[in-house]
Scaffold this motif. Structure first.
Motif, short mmCIF file in Angstrom:
data_model
loop_
_atom_site.label_atom_id
_atom_site.label_comp_id
_atom_site.label_asym_id
_atom_site.label_seq_id
_atom_site.Cartn_x
_atom_site.Cartn_y
_atom_site.Cartn_z
N ARG A 103 0.83 -1.20 0.00
CA ARG A 103 0.00 0.00 0.00
C ARG A 103 0.87 1.26 0.00
O ARG A 103 0.55 2.24 -0.66
N LEU A 104 1.99 1.23 0.71
CA LEU A 104 2.88 2.37 0.81
C LEU A 104 3.55 2.68 -0.52
O LEU A 104 3.71 3.84 -0.88
N THR A 105 3.93 1.65 -1.26
CA THR A 105 4.68 1.86 -2.50
C THR A 105 3.81 1.82 -3.75
O THR A 105 4.33 1.98 -4.86
N GLU A 106 2.52 1.62 -3.59
CA GLU A 106 1.63 1.56 -4.74
C GLU A 106 1.60 2.91 -5.47
O GLU A 106 1.34 3.95 -4.88
N GLU A 107 1.91 2.89 -6.77
CA GLU A 107 1.92 4.12 -7.58
C GLU A 107 0.48 4.57 -7.83
O GLU A 107 -0.30 3.86 -8.47
N ARG A 108 0.17 5.76 -7.35
CA ARG A 108 -1.17 6.32 -7.51
C ARG A 108 -1.05 7.84 -7.44
O ARG A 108 -1.23 8.44 -6.37
N PRO A 109 -0.71 8.50 -8.55
CA PRO A 109 -0.49 9.94 -8.53
C PRO A 109 -1.75 10.70 -8.11
O PRO A 109 -2.86 10.34 -8.50
N GLY A 110 -1.54 11.73 -7.29
CA GLY A 110 -2.66 12.56 -6.86
C GLY A 110 -2.35 13.28 -5.56
O GLY A 110 -1.20 13.43 -5.17
N TRP A 111 -3.41 13.75 -4.93
CA TRP A 111 -3.28 14.45 -3.65
C TRP A 111 -3.31 13.44 -2.51
O TRP A 111 -4.11 12.52 -2.49
N TYR A 112 -2.41 13.64 -1.56
CA TYR A 112 -2.32 12.80 -0.37
C TYR A 112 -2.38 13.67 0.88
O TYR A 112 -1.90 14.81 0.88
N GLU A 113 -2.98 13.12 1.92
CA GLU A 113 -2.90 13.75 3.23
C GLU A 113 -1.99 12.88 4.07
O GLU A 113 -2.26 11.68 4.25
N GLY A 114 -0.90 13.45 4.53
CA GLY A 114 0.06 12.70 5.33
C GLY A 114 0.18 13.30 6.71
O GLY A 114 0.19 14.52 6.87
N ALA A 143 1.67 13.84 -4.63
CA ALA A 143 2.67 12.77 -4.56
C ALA A 143 2.25 11.65 -5.49
O ALA A 143 1.12 11.61 -5.98
N ASN A 144 3.17 10.73 -5.73
CA ASN A 144 2.92 9.59 -6.60
C ASN A 144 2.57 8.32 -5.83
O ASN A 144 2.08 7.36 -6.41
N SER A 145 2.86 8.30 -4.51
CA SER A 145 2.58 7.13 -3.67
C SER A 145 2.65 7.56 -2.22
O SER A 145 3.05 8.69 -1.90
N GLY A 146 2.30 6.66 -1.32
CA GLY A 146 2.42 6.95 0.10
C GLY A 146 3.87 7.19 0.49
O GLY A 146 4.18 8.06 1.29
#
Length: 184
Positions: A103-114, A143-146
């Motif tokens: 889940r941490l390294t899954e490529e999923r470009p977009g907005w993230y809340e960290g 970001a592109n991933s977690g």
């Protein structure tokens, strides 16, 4: 369920509470009163599998460990470790770790809340000395991933806080992220 008891160099493996109490009563330094006997019986009948220590006097204890070992040799060779009960839908700890890493390294470009909890070094004005303070930091970023979200947060914080501050691992419990959606 069997019981392993130890008091200094005296040890035994017994099959029930009465045998355990007989072993303890044979040791002159240990006084078995009604309260201690009741507590031992409660521990043995409970679902708790952690070892239990009983204080005799300051810094002097005896220990009781629940085990499925049939012989002292099996117990000493750890052949009868108590199995951890697993719920029907729970994952093995290694499986859970691999799911977290995926889940941490899954490529999923977009907005993230960290969000990140870390130890920040701050100056205490009254003493002129520095101390660690628990600090919570939350941000929304592209970001592109977690993992990329984590890296961006750390890169930003390293430029803003004292270099002696301590940051947690991306895989640890002090970093959380969630995907907010695709950027436009």
């Amino acid at each position: 369920m069997n019981l392993y008891l130890r008091y200094f160099d005296r040890e035994t493996l017994v099959h029930n509470v009465d045998e355990a109490l007989d072993f303890l009563r044979a040791i002159p330094e240990i006084e078995i009163d009604d309260e201690l006997e009741a507590d031992i019986r409660d521990y043995v009948s409970s679902d708790v599998y952690f070892p239990k220590r009983y204080k005799i006097r300051p810094r002097i204890y005896f220990i009781i460990i629940k085990t499925t070992a049939e012989t002292m040799l099996d117990f000493k060779q750890k052949k009868a470790l108590h199995p951890v009960p697993a719920s029907n839908n729970s994952l093995d700890r290694r499986d859970l770790a691999s799911v977290t890493m995926t889940r941490l390294t899954e490529e999923r470009p977009g907005w993230y809340e960290g969000s990140l909890d870390f130890k920040r070094v701050v100056l205490v004005p009254s003493t002129g000395k520095h101390e660690y303070r628990d600090t919570h930091f939350m941000v929304q970023c592209k970001a592109n991933s977690g993992q990329d979200c984590y890296n961006r947060i750390i890169e930003h914080l390293r430029g803003c806080v004292d270099g002696r501050s301590q940051f947690p691992s991306a895989k640890g419990k002090n970093f959380h992220f969630r995907y907010l959606g695709m950027w436009k």
